[in-house]
Motif scaffolding. Structure first.
Motif, PDB file in Angstrom:
ATOM      1  N   ARG A  56       0.825  -1.217   0.000  1.00 13.17           N
ATOM      2  CA  ARG A  56       0.000   0.000   0.000  1.00 13.17           C
ATOM      3  C   ARG A  56       0.858   1.265   0.000  1.00 13.17           C
ATOM      4  O   ARG A  56       2.006   1.268   0.427  1.00 13.17           O
ATOM      5  CB  ARG A  56      -0.947  -0.006   1.204  1.00 13.17           C
ATOM      6  CG  ARG A  56      -2.029  -1.086   1.114  1.00 13.17           C
ATOM      7  CD  ARG A  56      -2.924  -1.062   2.340  1.00 13.17           C
ATOM      8  NE  ARG A  56      -2.218  -1.465   3.542  1.00 13.17           N
ATOM      9  CZ  ARG A  56      -2.717  -1.341   4.787  1.00 13.17           C
ATOM     10  NH1 ARG A  56      -3.921  -0.801   4.953  1.00 13.17           N
ATOM     11  NH2 ARG A  56      -2.016  -1.743   5.825  1.00 13.17           N
ATOM     12  N   ARG A  57       0.260   2.346  -0.476  1.00 15.87           N
ATOM     13  CA  ARG A  57       0.944   3.640  -0.567  1.00 15.87           C
ATOM     14  C   ARG A  57       0.899   4.356   0.783  1.00 15.87           C
ATOM     15  O   ARG A  57      -0.151   4.496   1.395  1.00 15.87           O
ATOM     16  CB  ARG A  57       0.281   4.513  -1.643  1.00 15.87           C
ATOM     17  CG  ARG A  57       0.813   5.942  -1.716  1.00 15.87           C
ATOM     18  CD  ARG A  57       2.292   6.015  -2.055  1.00 15.87           C
ATOM     19  NE  ARG A  57       2.555   5.540  -3.415  1.00 15.87           N
ATOM     20  CZ  ARG A  57       3.786   5.392  -3.912  1.00 15.87           C
ATOM     21  NH1 ARG A  57       4.852   5.664  -3.142  1.00 15.87           N
ATOM     22  NH2 ARG A  57       3.960   4.957  -5.149  1.00 15.87           N
ATOM     23  N   VAL A 470       1.746  15.593  -9.314  1.00 14.97           N
ATOM     24  CA  VAL A 470       1.233  15.048  -8.060  1.00 14.97           C
ATOM     25  C   VAL A 470       2.267  15.106  -6.945  1.00 14.97           C
ATOM     26  O   VAL A 470       1.958  15.489  -5.805  1.00 14.97           O
ATOM     27  CB  VAL A 470       0.751  13.588  -8.257  1.00 14.97           C
ATOM     28  CG1 VAL A 470       0.268  13.010  -6.935  1.00 14.97           C
ATOM     29  CG2 VAL A 470      -0.363  13.524  -9.282  1.00 14.97           C
ATOM     30  N   GLU A 471       3.500  14.741  -7.238  1.00 17.36           N
ATOM     31  CA  GLU A 471       4.522  14.729  -6.195  1.00 17.36           C
ATOM     32  C   GLU A 471       4.758  16.128  -5.651  1.00 17.36           C
ATOM     33  O   GLU A 471       4.930  16.316  -4.439  1.00 17.36           O
ATOM     34  CB  GLU A 471       5.818  14.121  -6.731  1.00 17.36           C
ATOM     35  CG  GLU A 471       5.693  12.636  -7.020  1.00 17.36           C
ATOM     36  CD  GLU A 471       7.018  12.001  -7.399  1.00 17.36           C
ATOM     37  OE1 GLU A 471       8.048  12.707  -7.373  1.00 17.36           O
ATOM     38  OE2 GLU A 471       7.022  10.801  -7.730  1.00 17.36           O
ATOM     39  N   THR A 472       4.771  17.123  -6.528  1.00 21.80           N
ATOM     40  CA  THR A 472       4.943  18.503  -6.074  1.00 21.80           C
ATOM     41  C   THR A 472       3.775  18.919  -5.182  1.00 21.80           C
ATOM     42  O   THR A 472       3.972  19.547  -4.135  1.00 21.80           O
ATOM     43  CB  THR A 472       5.043  19.462  -7.273  1.00 21.80           C
ATOM     44  OG1 THR A 472       6.212  19.142  -8.027  1.00 21.80           O
ATOM     45  CG2 THR A 472       5.118  20.916  -6.820  1.00 21.80           C
ATOM     46  N   ILE A 508      -1.894   7.139  -5.104  1.00 16.93           N
ATOM     47  CA  ILE A 508      -2.080   8.490  -5.621  1.00 16.93           C
ATOM     48  C   ILE A 508      -1.091   8.823  -6.743  1.00 16.93           C
ATOM     49  O   ILE A 508      -1.363   9.692  -7.577  1.00 16.93           O
ATOM     50  CB  ILE A 508      -1.967   9.518  -4.465  1.00 16.93           C
ATOM     51  CG1 ILE A 508      -2.460  10.904  -4.919  1.00 16.93           C
ATOM     52  CG2 ILE A 508      -0.549   9.573  -3.920  1.00 16.93           C
ATOM     53  CD1 ILE A 508      -2.587  11.901  -3.785  1.00 16.93           C
ATOM     54  N   LEU A 509       0.029   8.117  -6.794  1.00 17.36           N
ATOM     55  CA  LEU A 509       1.041   8.379  -7.823  1.00 17.36           C
ATOM     56  C   LEU A 509       0.776   7.614  -9.115  1.00 17.36           C
ATOM     57  O   LEU A 509       1.460   7.834 -10.107  1.00 17.36           O
ATOM     58  CB  LEU A 509       2.436   8.038  -7.309  1.00 17.36           C
ATOM     59  CG  LEU A 509       2.919   8.799  -6.071  1.00 17.36           C
ATOM     60  CD1 LEU A 509       4.371   8.477  -5.782  1.00 17.36           C
ATOM     61  CD2 LEU A 509       2.733  10.302  -6.224  1.00 17.36           C
ATOM     62  N   GLU A 510      -0.230   6.745  -9.109  1.00 13.66           N
ATOM     63  CA  GLU A 510      -0.480   5.925 -10.295  1.00 13.66           C
ATOM     64  C   GLU A 510      -1.857   6.126 -10.907  1.00 13.66           C
ATOM     65  O   GLU A 510      -2.042   5.882 -12.098  1.00 13.66           O
ATOM     66  CB  GLU A 510      -0.271   4.443  -9.951  1.00 13.66           C
ATOM     67  CG  GLU A 510       1.173   4.098  -9.594  1.00 13.66           C
ATOM     68  CD  GLU A 510       1.378   2.615  -9.319  1.00 13.66           C
ATOM     69  OE1 GLU A 510       0.379   1.849  -9.407  1.00 13.66           O
ATOM     70  OE2 GLU A 510       2.518   2.218  -8.999  1.00 13.66           O
ATOM     71  N   ILE A 511      -2.834   6.516 -10.131  1.00 11.77           N
ATOM     72  CA  ILE A 511      -4.192   6.652 -10.666  1.00 11.77           C
ATOM     73  C   ILE A 511      -4.334   7.944 -11.462  1.00 11.77           C
ATOM     74  O   ILE A 511      -3.536   8.873 -11.311  1.00 11.77           O
ATOM     75  CB  ILE A 511      -5.251   6.609  -9.538  1.00 11.77           C
ATOM     76  CG1 ILE A 511      -5.103   7.841  -8.630  1.00 11.77           C
ATOM     77  CG2 ILE A 511      -5.148   5.330  -8.740  1.00 11.77           C
ATOM     78  CD1 ILE A 511      -6.237   7.976  -7.631  1.00 11.77           C
TER      79      ILE A 511
END
Length: 534
Positions: A56-57, A470-472, A508-511
């Protein structure tokens, strides 16, 4: 070999630490991250307990660097004037009628969150509307921005407001075509209610915060702000009682300058500002202007449909200088609410050439919202270390008002984040809850989605030039947000930082970015303690 308390392995960890952004396992000891690294390295980690995260993330806990926690906690007990609960003035009237039946005569009926753009009538409720819901008791419903409110005739009568009552400095009393007060109070016009609004006790406000705490941790918020409340009670007493009753979220608080500037005994001590406190006093807050939705943000160009309506300033130059002196003496932060270009320019001119006076990680000056800064203001902020604390959810949730008051092209250049990034402005993301037109105003995932897509809830393009990856967006809601409140030991998952983290049900980094707001928080941890489990 060092023995850790808990090892979390088989995880997908985004740390928000730019030097080490990804990991697959981490250990927690005494409430702090004691080790973090790759899966193969975890085999050598000695821990009392091992937890398999099953791929899991994990993210750092979200840090909302601008919300009004006590106000939000209170609003959660009031009528919500937002969809899906209320979609029209007629529905608001019925909600007021229903609330009145549950209360004694004379008790205030309170509501929050209306937005003209989301009401079927496309206008603010006035005294005559509210009178239909309740005429024998005072009624107040706040606009979503928190800078405008509507009251009924009973409230105006109690306040002694008549057609002859002048507008206060920095505010306005709305009037109908006959010059009679229409019940809509703008900015300092709300001060006519001082002394007649019923106030909760410290104990009641603490109970509200404990209830809010449950909402925040379910949304993955582990650290939050209290950006100023209009009250006589001391925040420290309220938060101390809330913590004693089980509140877990960490909070950085700001005192409203209007409320303390004439109090010769008011003080902020070094211990008040201790970043190890669950509630730390961060500084002083000034209101420089209003909101775009209420057309009270002080702009350098008029609002759409008028050649004369630029909004207006709320505080004076003397207020700014006095607040600066206080903050310098106490080495605390100065926060200035500044949405319109004229207000931003004025705040920058008073502060950008000053030598920074805060110690530790907190910026000496932070400007709140920063809707439409000039190029000069952006450059001076970048060069001086003045921070911008902004809210992507504003355009997302209040698109109707921005379009009506600014037009589509001007709207797209509001919150011009690409320019701030280019110049190197220090900044963070937040929600300003409850002062935004969304039924779940403190939800960080809606805010992150807004920043990543740069689209409104209805799909309106809000200026693709200013979207972020997203990462930012996550870093601006974690690693960059915590220092804004003076917390230097949270917001990242790295050794010696607090073990404040969340577990997501989707990555959240893939969807797709459009699905970010559909993510659920499965678990939330503060100082290594699980404080929420779905």
């Amino acid at each position: 070999m060092k023995k850790h308390d808990v090892l979390y392995k088989n995880a997908k960890i985004f740390t928000s630490d730019q030097k080490n952004p990804y990991a697959e396992a981490m250990a927690v000891t005494d409430g702090k991250i004691s080790w973090i690294g790759k899966a193969e390295e975890a085999e050598a980690v000695n821990a009392e307990k091992t937890v398999d995260m099953e791929g899991r993330r994990i993210l750092p806990g979200f840090v909302d660097s601008h919300m009004h926690a006590i106000m939000l906690a209170d609003c959660c007990q009031q009528i919500s004037a937002l969809p899906p609960a209320v979609n029209s003035i007629e529905e608001l009237i019925r909600a007021i009628e229903n609330k009145r039946t549950q209360q004694e005569e004379g008790q205030w009926v309170m509501g929050w969150g209306y937005d003209e753009g989301k009401l079927a009538e496309r206008r603010a409720p006035d005294r005559y509307d509210l009178d239909r819901g309740c005429s024998d008791s005072p009624v107040m419903v706040k606009r979503n921005c928190g800078h405008v409110c509507s009251v009924n005739s009973k409230a105006l009568e109690m306040a002694g407001v008549t057609a002859d009552t002048p507008d206060p400095e920095g505010g306005k009393i709305g009037r109908d075509e006959n010059g009679e007060p229409n019940g809509i109070l703008y900015e300092n016009g709300r001060n006519v209610l001082n002394g007649i609004l019923s106030e909760k006790t410290v104990s009641q406000m603490a109970d509200d915060l404990v209830a809010l705490d449950k909402i925040l941790v379910s949304q993955g918020v582990t650290t939050a702000a209290d950006m100023g409340e209009f009250m006589d009670d001391d925040y420290k007493d309220i938060y101390a009682q809330a913590a004693a009753r089980g509140m877990k979220v960490k909070v950085g608080g700001y005192y409203m300058w209007d409320g303390v500037k004439n109090d010769s005994e008011f003080d902020i001590t070094e211990e008040d500002m201790n970043p190890d406190n669950q509630f730390r006093v961060a500084g002083i807050k000034l209101i420089g202007d209003g909101s775009v939705g209420g057309k009270t943000a002080w702009c350098d160009r008029p609002y759409l449909g008028s050649n004369e309506d630029f909004g207006f300033p709320v505080c004076s130059d003397e207020d700014i200088e006095d607040a600066i002196r206080f903050c310098k003496e106490h080495k605390c932060q100065l926060s200035i609410h500044a949405m319109g270009a004229k207000t931003i320019d004025r705040a920058i001119e008073h502060t950008w050439s000053q030598k920074p006076w805060t110690e530790g990680c907190a910026p000496y000056v932070r400007l709140e919202h920063v809707t439409m800064p000039t190029e000069d203001a952006v450059k001076k902020a970048a060069g001086s270390g003045i921070a911008f604390v902004t809210q992507p959810i504003f355009l997302y949730a209040e698109i109707e008002s921005y379009l009506a008051n600014l037009g589509p092209e001007r709207m797209k250049e509001c919150y011009n984040i690409a320019d701030w990034q280019k110049e190197g402005v220090r900044m963070s993301f937040s929600t300003d809850a409850p002062a935004t037109a969304w039924a779940t105003p403190s939800d960080p995932l809606v805010c992150i989605k807004a920043a990543v897509t740069r689209k409104a809830w209805d799909g309106t393009d809000c200026g693709q030039r200013h979207k972020v990856d997203v990462e930012t967006a996550i870093r601006l809601y974690t690693a960059e947000s915590a220092p804004m409140l003076g917390f230097g030991n949270t917001g990242m998952l790295k050794e010696d930082f607090c073990a404040d983290f969340v577990v997501l049900d989707r990555d959240i980094l893939e969807i797709p970015a459009e699905e970010i707001d559909k993510i659920s928080i499965e678990e939330t941890y503060i100082n290594g303690e699980q404080v929420y489990r779905k």
